[in-house]
Scaffold this active site. Structure first.
Site, short mmCIF file in Angstrom:
data_model
loop_
_atom_site.label_atom_id
_atom_site.label_comp_id
_atom_site.label_asym_id
_atom_site.label_seq_id
_atom_site.Cartn_x
_atom_site.Cartn_y
_atom_site.Cartn_z
N LYS A 33 -5.50 -17.18 2.77
CA LYS A 33 -4.67 -17.00 1.41
C LYS A 33 -4.21 -15.28 1.57
O LYS A 33 -4.07 -14.79 3.45
CB LYS A 33 -6.37 -16.27 0.99
N TYR A 242 10.68 14.46 3.22
CA TYR A 242 11.12 14.85 1.81
C TYR A 242 10.13 15.82 1.70
O TYR A 242 8.34 16.34 2.31
CB TYR A 242 10.35 13.53 1.33
#
Ligand code: PLP
EC number: 5.1.1.1
Length: 345
Positions: A33, A242
């Site tokens: 999956k 940042y």
């Protein structure tokens, strides 16, 4: 330039699948999956099919349809979410096997696709998917008359061998299925490691195939190299990234690498992850950006062309622990921007 190179070792994948099957002494299916946990459902499932895997498991009918195109006719493809409204044509046309989770799904399947294969998923205590004991007691004669190809359930705590939940779910599963002439499956990777009581006729490993915990003996399968885009020297007192996420106390040499949270280097790795240049550890500095990370290379003898994020030095679980998550999340987050290479198979 891509955001690095993700190499998937298909030989290691196949070896992990064989080893888990040998441990179980029963058939080993393969859970593929979420694009084979982010590593590429086509190459992964073809390598496993070539090695002899016959039963594959995915979450949804769409994933099953993709997998059928990759594998062609032959292998059995089970769908954990069962037979949902709207899935009938796909299930019928592509010979997919839904694991029916409720009376509604059983009715839908028997009405829409009578005589076609299905399995049954039982809820033995996880309270997520599957028929509960009372529902199963009411439906089982009807279901069994149609000859299900598999009866399965899923353990909530198999990665904690000491958890009392394992034995409890095993007892409920046996109470619900003992004496029935239908193949049974209870164990994913964790359950496979719990011992023979949990193995039944088929085990369903996922993460263990891809080198993740709790299968500690597994071989690493995913390798991730990130290219250096630029290098600069920062002075004491200067900041990097940042919000001044890192402030240099001494002069530092900082490499900027091409990969960020949009590539699955989740932001929780900020200031925590390690990268490697050979055996030399390099600290991730400051915040992870969308497309970039910054790394301390002050101590390296030369400017590297790339650094290793996943490899022999560091597997998915070590990286996951640094970010406070699990290997499954790191793997399934790896984005679409990497150059993907498949070795072996
Ligand atoms: C995902 C999943 C698996 C595989 O689990 P792993 O822990 O990755 O081995 C098996 N069965 C079910 C029902 C699942 O949802």
């Amino acid at each position: 330039m891509a955001s690095g190179t993700l190499t998937v070792d298909l030989d290691a994948l196949v070896q992990n699948w064989r080893a888990l099957g040998a441990l179980a002494g029963t058939e080993a299916g393969a859970v593929v999956k979420a694009d084979a946990y982010g590593l590429g459902v086509g190459p992964v499932s073809r390598a496993l099919a070539k090695a002899g895997a016959r039963s594959f498991f995915v979450a949804t009918a769409e994933e099953a349809a993709t997998l059928r195109r990759e594998l062609g006719d032959g292998p059995t493809i089970y769908i954990f979410s069962g037979h949902m409204a709207g899935d009938t044509d796909m299930i019928g046309d592509l010979s997919l096997v839904p694991l029916l989770n409720s009376i509604d799904q059983l009715q839908r399947h028997l009405e829409a696709l009578p005589g076609t294969p299905f399995g049954v998923q039982l809820d033995t205590g996880m309270n997520r998917l599957g028929m509960e004991p009372a529902e199963w007691a009411a439906l089982r004669d009807l279901a069994l008359a149609q000859g299900p190809s598999l009866i399965m359930s899923h353990l909530s705590s198999a990665d904690e061998p000491q958890s009392a939940m394992n034995a409890l779910q095993l007892r409920v599963f046996k109470d619900m299925t003992d004496g029935l002439d239908v193949p049974r499956s209870l164990a994913a990777t964790g359950g496979t490691l719990l011992g023979p009581d949990y193995h039944f006729d088929l085990v369903r490993p996922g993460v263990g195939l891809y080198g993740g915990a709790p299968y500690k003996e597994g071989l690493p399968v995913a390798y991730l190299e990130l290219p250096v885009v630029q290098v600069r020297d920062v002075e004491a007192g200067e900041s990097v990234g940042y919000n001044m996420g890192y402030v240099a106390r001494q002069p530092r040499r900082v490499a900027t690498l091409s990969a960020g949270y949009a590539d699955g280097l989740i932001r929780a790795l900020s200031g925590k992850a390690k990268l490697y240049y050979g055996q030399r550890e390099c600290a991730l500095l400051g915040r992870v950006s969308m497309d970039l990370i910054t790394v301390d290379i002050t101590h390296l003898p030369e400017v590297p062309a790339s650094l290793t994020l996943l490899g022999r030095q560091q597997g998915v679980d070590t990286l996951a622990t640094a970010a406070g998550t699990i290997g499954y999340e790191i793997l399934t987050s790896l984005g679409a921007r990497y150059t993907r290479r498949y070795s072996g198979g």
